[in-house]
Design a protein around this motif. Structure first.
Motif, mmCIF file in Angstrom:
data_model
loop_
_atom_site.group_PDB
_atom_site.id
_atom_site.type_symbol
_atom_site.label_atom_id
_atom_site.label_comp_id
_atom_site.label_asym_id
_atom_site.label_seq_id
_atom_site.Cartn_x
_atom_site.Cartn_y
_atom_site.Cartn_z
ATOM 1 N N PHE A 151 89.160 45.199 33.648
ATOM 2 C CA PHE A 151 88.197 46.286 33.502
ATOM 3 C C PHE A 151 87.338 46.325 34.766
ATOM 4 N N VAL B 146 80.934 58.264 28.457
ATOM 5 C CA VAL B 146 80.427 57.090 27.751
ATOM 6 C C VAL B 146 79.562 57.606 26.606
ATOM 7 N N ASP C 152 79.434 52.834 33.763
ATOM 8 C CA ASP C 152 78.616 52.626 32.560
ATOM 9 C C ASP C 152 77.681 53.794 32.275
ATOM 10 N N MET D 209 88.907 52.566 25.331
ATOM 11 C CA MET D 209 89.464 51.495 26.146
ATOM 12 C C MET D 209 90.031 50.363 25.299
ATOM 13 N N MET E 288 81.942 49.350 25.381
ATOM 14 C CA MET E 288 83.216 49.107 26.073
ATOM 15 C C MET E 288 83.917 47.857 25.571
ATOM 16 N N SER F 218 84.822 56.023 26.750
ATOM 17 C CA SER F 218 84.963 54.582 26.980
ATOM 18 C C SER F 218 85.279 53.845 25.681
ATOM 19 N N ILE G 224 84.169 48.202 36.298
ATOM 20 C CA ILE G 224 83.072 48.986 35.742
ATOM 21 C C ILE G 224 82.009 49.221 36.806
ATOM 22 N N SER H 66 75.941 50.944 26.598
ATOM 23 C CA SER H 66 77.212 51.454 27.100
ATOM 24 C C SER H 66 78.221 50.327 27.285
#
Length: 446
Positions: free
Chosen positions: A40, A79, A282, A334, A91, A331, A42, A87
């Motif tokens: 991931f 998001v 994010d 994911m 995730m 998000s 980010i 946020s």
């Protein structure tokens, strides 16, 4: 002769079972090797517009441009909330803030005296946040779910919820001890800004142990302080309207450089074809021209400058690359997407979908969002906005209790991507339809 035959038979049986054991071990090792690594990536405080592949005229992001070209890239990603702690928690869990209950960055209680200071600077901040962390430790996270497949999970970068182990990571950079400055990442915030060696060491450890790995790379970039290398700053000063903007643009490229270093290291180790890369930001950021702060239309706001982000999925040879400019994704998708790729199921209900499943993607009518106070307590006391995003409309509903003087807003995002023309009076039927969708989806843990 009888004894000799018995010895031969015994040796044969022992050899057979030893061979079977070795074969099983070999198969198990091959199965482990076949499992893809998961990374991931980010970004932290970056607007959806601020990439080369998204059309920015000045910011250069060659490594992320390459990743976008090699991924199934969704340009209309969102998001669920435009603040980092909730946020990021979404995730890693795959559920809305109202379900994981990390509503904001700091928690205040009735009677807390802030004296005009931010909550995180005051002594009671850490004790107030303890129940939030304790609740989060009970939740199912992606690292916990991946343990079923033998994954090692590593945390680097920003992490709000105490020690990395609270999220189910096996190793990590964030100790989370408030007595040693732990709040939102501590040592984890050094990754990228002070080199990538710790991250490389984690990758080497997983390869040495012959285990697939999950890497959480959430560097404190391009987040303020905006103190880019001077070479990058000098590059952008002639192009930007002010030095504040030049610094932010340079930070975006600095982040891109670190992403390139990460992907190059994985390639150097021969793991590119065996690694799933997922990219997201994010929350958004719009840099003020005349000071170091962000414009209020971005971070903590219900607008696309705060919520929208490109989201990318790359697995070389397994996920067909392409640029999807229409599909709605979040998000929240994911975790379920990664689980489906691995043939895993969550023991709890998730709020997203497998975005790689064309049927699920085409059947989706909307994605939702919710924003709470930075310094929060409960959902009722902290809720500021709820949002619903569809094709092509977006509805913003201010909470009547906490935002009594604000009006509902409706935008056609396809025609008006920067949300300049409020259509709420012109399209009341759309407002009613989207409000119904919003209410049908709303199931908070009050």
């Amino acid at each position: 002769m009888k004894n000799l035959s018995l010895v031969v038979l015994t040796l044969g049986i022992a050899t057979y079972f030893t061979s079977c054991k070795e074969v099983k071990q070999e198969i198990a090792e091959k199965q482990k090797e076949a499992l893809p690594n998961i990374v991931f990536i980010i970004s932290d405080d970056q607007a959806w517009t601020d990439y080369g592949f998204m059309g920015h005229e000045h910011i250069e992001t060659p490594n992320l441009d390459k990743l976008a070209n090699e991924s199934l890239t969704f340009s209309r990603g969102y998001v669920p909330t435009s603040l980092c702690a909730p946020s990021l928690a979404s995730m890693i869990t795959g559920v809305y803030p109202r379900n994981h209950m990390v509503l904001g960055n700091d928690r205040v209680l009735p009677g807390d005296d802030k004296k005009g200071k931010p909550a995180w600077t005051l002594p009671w901040r850490a004790s107030n946040y303890v129940p939030v962390v304790e609740n989060f430790k009970k939740l199912n996270t992606l690292p916990k779910m991946l343990k079923k497949k033998g994954y090692l999970s590593f945390q680097t970068g920003k992490w709000w919820l105490g020690n990395y182990s609270n999220g189910g990571f096996d190793y990590g950079m964030t100790h989370g001890d408030p007595d040693r400055g732990g709040r939102h990442g501590d040592y984890g915030l050094e990754i990228g800004r002070k080199g990538m060696d710790t991250l490389y060491n984690y990758i080497d450890l997983a390869l040495e142990k012959k285990k697939p790995f999950f890497m959480w790379y959430a560097p404190f970039l391009p987040h303020s302080p905006h103190n880019p290398p001077d070479s990058l700053l000098q590059k952008y000063l002639p192009k930007a309207p002010t030095e504040y903007v030049a610094k932010y643009w340079a930070m975006c490229e600095w982040f891109d450089i670190t992403c390139g270093e990460l992907m190059d290291y994985i390639d150097k180790k021969g793991q590119t074809e065996n690694t799933i890369f997922v990219y997201v930001c994010d929350n958004g950021w719009v840099q003020n021209e005349n000071d170091g702060a962000y414009n209020p239309i971005s971070k903590q706001a219900p607008y696309d400058y705060g919520l929208r982000t490109p989201i990318m999925y790359k697995w070389k040879g397994k996920i067909a690359p392409g640029m999807d400019t229409l599909s709605l994704t979040s998000s929240l998708d994911m975790v379920p997407t990664v689980l489906d790729l691995l043939g895993l199921e969550s023991s709890e209900e998730l709020d997203g979908i497998n975005i790689l499943d064309e049927t699920e993607r085409n059947n989706r009518e909307a994605v939702f969002g919710e924003i709470y106070n930075h310094d929060f307590n409960t959902i009722v006391e902290g809720l500021k906005y709820r949002m619903v995003m569809t094709n092509p409309y977006k509805l913003i509903v201010p909470d009547p209790k906490n935002r009594p003087n604000e009006k509902i807003q409706l935008y056609n995002i396809f025609k008006d991507p920067f949300e300049q023309v409020n259509l709420v009076d012109e399209r009341p039927e759309v407002v009613d339809d989207l409000r119904n969708k919003l209410e049908a989806s709303w199931n908070p843990k009050l």
